[in-house]
Scaffold this active site. Structure first.
Site, PDB file in Angstrom:
ATOM      1  N   LYS A   1       0.845  -1.197   0.000  1.00  0.00           N
ATOM      2  CA  LYS A   1       0.000   0.000   0.000  1.00  0.00           C
ATOM      3  C   LYS A   1       0.883   1.250   0.000  1.00  0.00           C
ATOM      4  O   LYS A   1       2.057   1.185   0.365  1.00  0.00           O
ATOM      5  CB  LYS A   1      -0.861   0.023   1.279  1.00  0.00           C
TER       6      LYS A   1
ATOM      7  N   ARG B   1     -10.235 -11.452   2.772  1.00  0.00           N
ATOM      8  CA  ARG B   1     -11.126 -12.539   2.330  1.00  0.00           C
ATOM      9  C   ARG B   1     -10.480 -13.907   2.552  1.00  0.00           C
ATOM     10  O   ARG B   1     -11.175 -14.886   2.784  1.00  0.00           O
ATOM     11  CB  ARG B   1     -11.515 -12.313   0.866  1.00  0.00           C
TER      12      ARG B   1
HETATM   13  N1  BES Z   1      -8.152  -3.544   4.321  1.00  0.00           N
HETATM   14  C1  BES Z   1      -8.262  -3.248   2.950  1.00  0.00           C
HETATM   15  C2  BES Z   1      -9.546  -2.534   2.582  1.00  0.00           C
HETATM   16  C3  BES Z   1      -9.733  -1.163   3.151  1.00  0.00           C
HETATM   17  C4  BES Z   1      -9.299  -0.047   2.461  1.00  0.00           C
HETATM   18  C5  BES Z   1     -10.375  -0.985   4.343  1.00  0.00           C
HETATM   19  C6  BES Z   1      -9.506   1.206   2.996  1.00  0.00           C
HETATM   20  C7  BES Z   1     -10.571   0.260   4.870  1.00  0.00           C
HETATM   21  C8  BES Z   1     -10.141   1.364   4.195  1.00  0.00           C
HETATM   22  C9  BES Z   1      -8.208  -4.539   2.128  1.00  0.00           C
HETATM   23  O1  BES Z   1      -7.436  -5.543   2.663  1.00  0.00           O
HETATM   24  C10 BES Z   1      -7.650  -4.183   0.793  1.00  0.00           C
HETATM   25  O2  BES Z   1      -6.540  -3.748   0.742  1.00  0.00           O
HETATM   26  N2  BES Z   1      -8.448  -4.360  -0.241  1.00  0.00           N
HETATM   27  C11 BES Z   1      -8.041  -4.023  -1.567  1.00  0.00           C
HETATM   28  C12 BES Z   1      -8.473  -5.162  -2.455  1.00  0.00           C
HETATM   29  C13 BES Z   1      -7.926  -5.082  -3.843  1.00  0.00           C
HETATM   30  C14 BES Z   1      -6.446  -5.316  -3.845  1.00  0.00           C
HETATM   31  C15 BES Z   1      -8.625  -6.124  -4.691  1.00  0.00           C
HETATM   32  C16 BES Z   1      -8.733  -2.736  -1.961  1.00  0.00           C
HETATM   33  O3  BES Z   1      -9.884  -2.520  -1.601  1.00  0.00           O
HETATM   34  O4  BES Z   1      -8.097  -1.915  -2.627  1.00  0.00           O
HETATM   35 ZN    ZN Z   2      -5.414  -5.451   2.077  1.00  0.00          ZN
END
Ligand code: BES
Ligand code: ZN
Ligand code: ZN
Length: 484
Positions: A264, A338
């Site tokens: 990230k 997930r």
């Molecule tokens: N924990 C994050 C989702 C999230 C983002 C929660 C912002 C709260 C605030 C999750 O694990 C994630 O990173 N999801 C990705 C999935 C993608 C790589 C398919 C996302 O939502 O960008």
């Molecule tokens: Zn994530």
């Protein structure tokens, strides 16, 4: 914060007053004070849903007073009540009122279960700030609030429930707000164990060896780059032993999500101490269920771990196994929630024997794009279960918005080299939930994505900056609806 229910009060004893009224023509006579006591009133007229603030001088004291107008549509909406009451309380708090009378029964409106609960929940939740780690606390004096209800005996059980729910919500906020150097799988498991002893539910915690033995390969892949041991936390509350029905809750428990090798940005990572907001919701809720001794059986599980970066971590392109036996292609190591949840889902359905299950998670940034901070996104396979959940959220002033589950979407989580993939095409919030749903054994199931609602960027209404405690109170009411 001290809260007392009182039948009536002498307002001269207080330095703050909150007075909800039912019409938009406010006048001082409505609170039975002579006009000469009124100081600095800018206006004595407020629109429906608004408040006006002025200072009274009575008995040689100054009393900061917030008059609120509650038309019918406000009294009917718990969300609006909490916001109005929370704002009114904080206005007085900012004016340094320490002893507040909240006149629920005041001649203009009459006390009711809803108003009494909303007043108590609102002042407790609006009073919270995350200052646990500050060596010098801003606020030292406790505020006391007398809630004037006419007949305090009639409302005492509602007061108890409101106190339990508001504190359960704050417990969840605190878990989300604690940084990941202090809140990690082991420390979370210890906190839950302590909470269980205090509130009356049992806790069992599996470490790495047991998790491996159970075959939770998807969960362990996510945890594999972390120096912290994963902890699978099981909470059991058996409030109705003669009943075979068990409600299952599964909460996402990433105590930190760096994204892994699919890293990230710094900004994106900053809020990821709160990637256990789903866990906080189920922990807070089962604590409240146990404390209120509801006649219902609830099992909650949290597959707690960190998604970090190291030579031992999982990689994009890997194909991993799962407790349910299906193989999963890793398209992105940041789609980790997930993976932990699908093993937890398989476990709770097959090993704990739950007959309906709700999973809740800060799962996809796309959920925030769908409904912003005003609602959580939900999918599921059962209309009755959805309606029950929807009622529970509404009852608390929170919202869920249901998305469709078309057969075409189920095709998107399939992969040519593996049974399933953790990175599916849009709609990402739905496909993420569907991957977890693959392991629900077709029992009634709901998946709630709180990525948009678990966090508040600033203080407003009953919310403090940081964790919101989203879904704690609704999950309590959902269990209560299923109780005898
Ligand atoms: N924990 C994050 C989702 C999230 C983002 C929660 C912002 C709260 C605030 C999750 O694990 C994630 O990173 N999801 C990705 C999935 C993608 C790589 C398919 C996302 O939502 O960008
Ligand atoms: Zn994530
Ligand atoms: Zn995450």
């Amino acid at each position: 914060m001290k809260i007392n229910l009182v039948n009536s009060c002498d307002i001269k004893k207080y330095d703050g007053l909150i007075v909800p009224m039912d019409d938009s023509n406010l006048s001082v006579k409505d609170i039975e004070l002579p006009v000469e006591y009124l100081l600095g009133a800018k206006k004595l007229k407020a629109e429906d849903g608004e408040s006006c603030l002025f200072t009274l001088q009575a008995g040689g004291k100054y009393i900061e007073t917030s008059l609120l107008v509650l038309g019918e549509k406000h009294i009917e909406s718990y969300r609006k009540l909490l916001k109005l009451f929370g704002d009114a309380f904080r206005t007085l708090k900012n004016k340094k009122s320490k002893s507040i009378a909240f006149l629920i029964e005041n001649g203009s409106i009459s006390a009711s279960e809803t108003l009494v609960k909303a007043a108590i929940e609102a002042v407790i939740m609006a009073d919270y700030v995350f200052d646990t780690l500050k060596t010098e606390k801003k606020e030292t004096d406790e505020i006391s609030v007398d809630v004037v209800v006419g007949n305090s005996d009639k409302y005492s059980s509602f007061k108890t429930e409101a106190l339990v729910l508001a504190h359960a919500n704050l417990y969840a906020r605190e878990l989300v707000n604690l940084p990941a150097n202090l809140l990690y799988p082991e420390s979370l498991a210890e906190k839950v164990t302590d909470l269980g002893k205090e509130k009356g539910f049992d806790t069992e915690v599996f470490g790495f060896e047991k998790i491996k033995e159970l075959g939770m390969e998807a969960y362990l892949s996510v945890s594999s780059a972390s120096a912290r041991e994963p902890k699978f936390i099981i909470m059991r509350y058996n409030g109705d032993p003669d009943n075979k029905e068990i409600l299952g809750y599964v909460g996402k428990g990433l105590t930190f999500d760096s994204g892994g090798l699919s890293i990230k940005s710094t900004k994106g990572m900053l809020g990821m101490k709160g990637d256990m907001g789903g866990a906080a919701a189920v922990i807070g809720a089962i604590g409240a269920v146990a404390e209120m001794k509801l006649r219902v059986n609830v099992v909650a599980v949290v597959a707690a771990c960190e998604n970090m970066i190291s030579g031992s971590g999982y990689r994009p392109g890997d194909i991993i196994g799962s407790m349910g036996g299906k193989s999963i292609f890793i398209g992105n190591t940041d789609a980790e929630g997930r993976l932990t949840l699908l093993d937890a889902m398989y476990y709770i359905v097959n090993k704990e024997g739950v007959n309906r299950v709700l999973d809740i998670a800060t799962l996809t940034g796309a959920a925030l794009r769908c409904t912003g901070t005003e609602a959580s996104v939900v999918i599921g396979n059962d209309d009755d279960f959805f309606n029950q959940a929807n009622n529970s959220f509404e009852k608390c002033g929170e919202r869920i918005w249901r998305m469709p589950v078309y057969d075409e979407y189920k095709e998107l989580i399939k992969h040519e080299e593996a049974d399933l993939t953790n990175l599916a095409d849009d709609p990402g919030t739905i496909t993420a939930g569907l991957l977890i749903g693959e392991f629900n054994n077709d029992i009634p199931w709901l998946h709630v994505d709180i990525a948009g609602t678990f966090w508040a960027d600033k203080q407003k209404g009953i919310l403090s900056k940081g964790g919101t405690g989203a879904a704690v109170r609704p999950l309590y009411y959902l269990a209560k609806q299923l109780s005898k």
